[in-house]
Scaffold this motif. Structure first.
Motif, PDB file in Angstrom:
ATOM      1  N   SER A 163       0.836  -1.198   0.000  1.00 39.50           N
ATOM      2  CA  SER A 163       0.000   0.000   0.000  1.00 39.50           C
ATOM      3  C   SER A 163       0.877   1.257   0.000  1.00 39.50           C
ATOM      4  O   SER A 163       0.557   2.254  -0.648  1.00 39.50           O
ATOM      5  N   ASN A 166       2.139   1.765  -3.402  1.00 43.12           N
ATOM      6  CA  ASN A 166       1.064   2.317  -4.225  1.00 43.12           C
ATOM      7  C   ASN A 166       0.945   3.837  -4.055  1.00 43.12           C
ATOM      8  O   ASN A 166       0.783   4.579  -5.020  1.00 43.12           O
ATOM      9  N   ASP A 293      -7.355   0.258  -6.318  1.00 44.30           N
ATOM     10  CA  ASP A 293      -6.061   0.059  -5.658  1.00 44.30           C
ATOM     11  C   ASP A 293      -6.063  -1.222  -4.837  1.00 44.30           C
ATOM     12  O   ASP A 293      -5.104  -1.986  -4.831  1.00 44.30           O
TER      13      ASP A 293
END
Ligand code: FES
Ligand SMILES: [Fe+2]
Lengths: 347, 61
Positions: A163, A166, A293
């Motif tokens: 994450s 990302n 995502d």
């Protein structure tokens, strides 16, 4: 060996000497005992009669039963196994089965400094747990009065590091989110540069700003924050771009909690307008983008980091990983170094 | 107040904003040219519009 004493473990669960958000404030209800796994720790959260939140290890100092299976007694928690009572400071205040025993009055339950801010509960996990925490410094968009914000909380089945990758990868906006309400514009080719700041760095496009997801800032210090702007289309009304302040905490090696404060610098009727549109429709659209995502992150292979071929757009990831690894190695070394020899008594 | 009213108001507001109209007098005029009216059916004014936004934003609860 405790994984939190190794470089790899610290990278997997989160560095020490950091504040981590644990959960939204409303997840800790008055009168209840809440169990959470975060940052490699098994935690008990509860509010005292004044509503102040406390974060402690979910482990009875007597024989390690779960305190979260115990009884909330207002200013203390009683273990359900043999009734030992512990207060908010972690001090055993009563041993009903053996009154007057040496455990009474001892401060033996690990207790973590806790705060609430921006609708979330935070705790400090110190390298040296007897040392006081650093101040919790919250980024301007969630601290500042001129800003409005909503907290979006998610739990994903992916390591928190995916994450974080990302968030430090602005270029995915122009591809993964190209059909979204906010990230449809902008070039698909970009040159990025890194600019150092006091506590981290900014990673930004050199030739485009305010069109897509064009820059991101990593702040490493008493906490780890990622901040970025995403332009709104005209339909979102006056007030400029919306800002995301993000913070992550590991739940396990394979799961993490994500905190995305969606912020906008608006006041007066413009603020009311944004808040209304956010509740009525923007939140659902933002969530649909975040789902894109999530799908990517959750489907990543477990060994993603072992076989990569990075290119220029990925230099922020490289920098961030190097930064974290160096700090994790330093912390692991401090945690395993042999205790200093006792001073020789002077005769 | 039915939620359908809030949706209609949201639709109209997004349409007005989408034309790049972001100033109060412009928004009020554009809303009055649309079919959406406050509960009492009167024309929008700057004060009725901002009061309605305050109510709908949930700021007061
Ligand atoms: S284990 Fe908690 S009182 Fe015995
Ligand atoms: Fe994204």
């Amino acid at each position: 060996m405790n994984p939190l004493h190794t470089t790899e473990g610290l990278l997997q669960f989160g560095l020490r000497d950091r504040w981590y958000p644990l959960c939204p404030s409303e997840h800790v209800r008055p009168g209840q005992l809440t169990r959470l796994d975060r940052a490699g720790e098994e935690l008990l959260l509860w509010r005292d009669a004044a509503g102040v939140v406390h974060v402690q290890e979910d482990r009875c100092p007597h024989r390690a039963a779960r305190l979260s299976h115990g009884v909330h007694m207002g200013d203390r928690v009683a273990c359900n196994y043999h009734g030992v009572q512990v207060d908010a400071e972690g001090t055993v205040v009563s041993v009903p089965g053996s009154p007057g025993c040496a455990l009474e009055g001892r401060r033996v339950l690990r207790t973590f400094p806790a705060r609430e801010h921006g609708g979330a509960v935070f705790a400090w996990f110190g390298l040296d747990e007897s040392a006081p925490p650093a101040p919790l410094e919250v980024p301007e968009p969630i601290a500042g009065e001129e800003w409005a914000h909503f907290l979006c909380y998610v739990e994903w089945d992916a390591p928190y590091r995916y994450s974080l990758d990302n968030l430090l990868d602005p270029m995915h906006g122009a591809f993964l989110h190209r059909n979204s309400h906010t990230m449809f514009a902008g070039k698909r080719e970009a040159v990025f540069q890194i600019r150092a700041t006091d506590k981290g760095f900014v990673f930004e496009k050199t030739d485009q700003r305010g069109v897509n997801f064009d820059w991101v800032e990593l702040t490493e210090g008493g906490a780890q924050w990622v901040t970025l702007d995403i332009p709104y289309p005209d339909t979102a009304g006056p007030g400029g771009p919306f800002t995301i302040v993000a913070a992550l905490s590991a739940i396990s090696e394979h799961r993490h909690a994500g905190f995305f404060w969606r912020c906008r610098k608006v006041s007066g009727w413009q603020r009311d307008s944004w808040r209304f549109l956010y509740r009525n429709r923007l939140e659902a659209r933002h969530f649909a983008v975040l789902e894109q995502d999530r799908e990517m992150a959750e489907a990543m292979p477990a060994d993603a980091w072992d076989r990569e071929n990075l290119y220029q757009h990925d230099i922020a990831l490289v920098r961030m990983r190097r930064l974290l690894r160096a700090e994790a190695a330093k912390q692991a070394a401090r945690l395993t170094e042999p205790a200093a020899p006792a001073p020789v008594p002077v005769a | 107040m039915p939620a359908s009213y809030e949706n209609a108001f949201g639709d109209e507001l997004e349409a007005v904003y989408g034309r790049g109209v972001h100033d109060l007098p412009g928004i009020v005029a554009a809303l009055n040219a649309s079919g959406v009216r406050p509960a009492n059916g009167a024309d929008w004014t700057e004060s009725s519009f901002t009061a309605e936004l305050a109510r709908l934003s949930g700021t007061e609860n």
